[in-house]
Design an enzyme around this catalytic site. Structure first.
Site, PDB file in Angstrom:
ATOM      1  N   MET A  81      33.810  33.877  38.094  1.00 11.75           N
ATOM      2  CA  MET A  81      34.891  34.457  38.861  1.00 11.75           C
ATOM      3  C   MET A  81      36.185  33.745  38.506  1.00 11.75           C
ATOM      4  O   MET A  81      36.178  32.673  37.893  1.00 11.75           O
ATOM      5  CB  MET A  81      34.593  34.316  40.350  1.00 11.75           C
ATOM      6  CG  MET A  81      35.113  35.459  41.171  1.00 11.75           C
ATOM      7  SD  MET A  81      34.546  37.055  40.586  1.00 11.75           S
ATOM      8  CE  MET A  81      35.278  38.110  41.799  1.00 11.75           C
ATOM      9  N   CYS A  82      37.303  34.258  38.904  1.00  8.30           N
ATOM     10  CA  CYS A  82      38.611  33.697  38.583  1.00  8.30           C
ATOM     11  C   CYS A  82      39.560  33.921  39.751  1.00  8.30           C
ATOM     12  O   CYS A  82      39.206  34.512  40.761  1.00  8.30           O
ATOM     13  CB  CYS A  82      39.190  34.348  37.327  1.00  8.30           C
ATOM     14  SG  CYS A  82      38.068  34.424  35.917  1.00  8.30           S
ATOM     15  N   ARG A  83      40.772  33.442  39.599  1.00  7.68           N
ATOM     16  CA  ARG A  83      41.887  33.738  40.488  1.00  7.68           C
ATOM     17  C   ARG A  83      43.083  34.086  39.594  1.00  7.68           C
ATOM     18  O   ARG A  83      43.258  33.487  38.527  1.00  7.68           O
ATOM     19  CB  ARG A  83      42.262  32.556  41.368  1.00  7.68           C
ATOM     20  CG  ARG A  83      41.164  31.982  42.250  1.00  7.68           C
ATOM     21  CD  ARG A  83      40.990  32.769  43.562  1.00  7.68           C
ATOM     22  NE  ARG A  83      40.097  33.912  43.406  1.00  7.68           N
ATOM     23  CZ  ARG A  83      39.771  34.733  44.396  1.00  7.68           C
ATOM     24  NH1 ARG A  83      40.298  34.567  45.594  1.00  7.68           N
ATOM     25  NH2 ARG A  83      38.928  35.723  44.183  1.00  7.68           N
ATOM     26  N   ASN A  95      39.675  39.448  37.144  1.00  5.46           N
ATOM     27  CA  ASN A  95      39.043  38.590  38.140  1.00  5.46           C
ATOM     28  C   ASN A  95      37.740  39.281  38.548  1.00  5.46           C
ATOM     29  O   ASN A  95      37.757  40.290  39.240  1.00  5.46           O
ATOM     30  CB  ASN A  95      39.989  38.421  39.325  1.00  5.46           C
ATOM     31  CG  ASN A  95      39.339  37.870  40.581  1.00  5.46           C
ATOM     32  OD1 ASN A  95      39.846  38.075  41.663  1.00  5.46           O
ATOM     33  ND2 ASN A  95      38.225  37.180  40.460  1.00  5.46           N
TER      34      ASN A  95
END
Length: 250
Positions: free
Chosen positions: A1-3, A115
């Site tokens: 996952m990311c932001r 994301n």
């Protein structure tokens, strides 16, 4: 996952958006407040920005965590831009570990970030990859799920799709084949297009001034609005348009 986060408005220092707020992307690299999948975004980061008079953005990307790069904080202290897109990365299993896989991806005037994740990648989406021309597959920026999603979006942009159409059609196509999380950000320096599909997305709009679209608010100031899941938005300093996304066929 990311932001990730995107900003459009009057020129500001990169650090004003990415480093200095109490819960800025810089802090989200180790302590995101709303991330539902994964806990630390230390597998890489990147920032893209536009300079006055040049439609092609610059990018600064690294494989390590944002907080461990003093060159970035120095850059963010002095570089100013009116259009910024940045991301911190929590890698998908089997993806490339180097800076080539860190968003934002780009071509020409475009910057893009994903994301989310494609479970079972790459086998789960092999059919999608097979629909792309061989030249476009060979030119993938990295071996990772986000780079493939970007290639699918870019293919539609080259065919004349609008930013919102390119994101919406890509999300529908991918989600019909795999239970993916597909929060996408795309900008050409004048408009931000984004999707909420499987994770949090927020925007803050100051009428006639600036607009921010982000995975999560970077401060507790008023004005942040949660984007409903299964939505595509188009954001500019003069307003925000939101459209529900169609569920993919079963």
């Amino acid at each position: 996952m990311c932001r990730h986060v995107a900003y459009l408005g009057p020129p500001v220092r990169l650090g004003t958006v990415l480093v200095e707020p109490a819960y800025a992307l810089y802090r989200q690299a180790w302590a995101p407040r709303q991330q539902e999948h994964g806990t630390v975004n230390a597998d890489g980061f990147g920032v893209g920005w536009y300079a006055p008079g040049d439609p092609v953005p610059a990018r600064y990307r690294r494989a390590g965590p944002m907080w461990a790069d003093p060159s970035f904080t120095d850059l963010a202290r002095v570089v100013r831009s009116g259009s910024i897109l940045a991301a911190v990365r929590d890698t998908t299993d089997g993806s490339a570990p180097d800076a080539s896989a860190a968003a934002p991806y780009g071509e020409g005037r475009w910057l893009f970030s994903h994301n989310g994740a494609l479970p079972g990648w790459p086998g789960s989406v092999a059919a999608l990859a097979g629909r792309l021309p061989a030249e476009e597959l060979l030119n993938l920026e990295a071996r990772c799920d986000s780079a493939l999603v970007w290639a699918l979006v870019l293919h539609r942009l080259r065919d004349g799709a609008s930013p919102g159409e390119a994101l919406a059609d890509t999300v529908t196509e991918v989600a019909a084949r795999v239970p993916a999380r597909l929060n996408l950000l795309l900008t050409d320096g004048e408009t931000i297009a984004a999707t909420a599909w499987g994770d949090t997305l927020w925007h803050r709009w100051e009428r006639g001034s600036h607009v921010v679209v982000a995975s999560e608010p970077y401060d507790d100031a008023p004005g942040w609005t949660r984007v409903p899941d299964r939505t595509v938005i188009l954001a500019r300093p003069d307003g925000i348009d939101a459209t529900p996304l169609k569920e993919p066929p079963v």
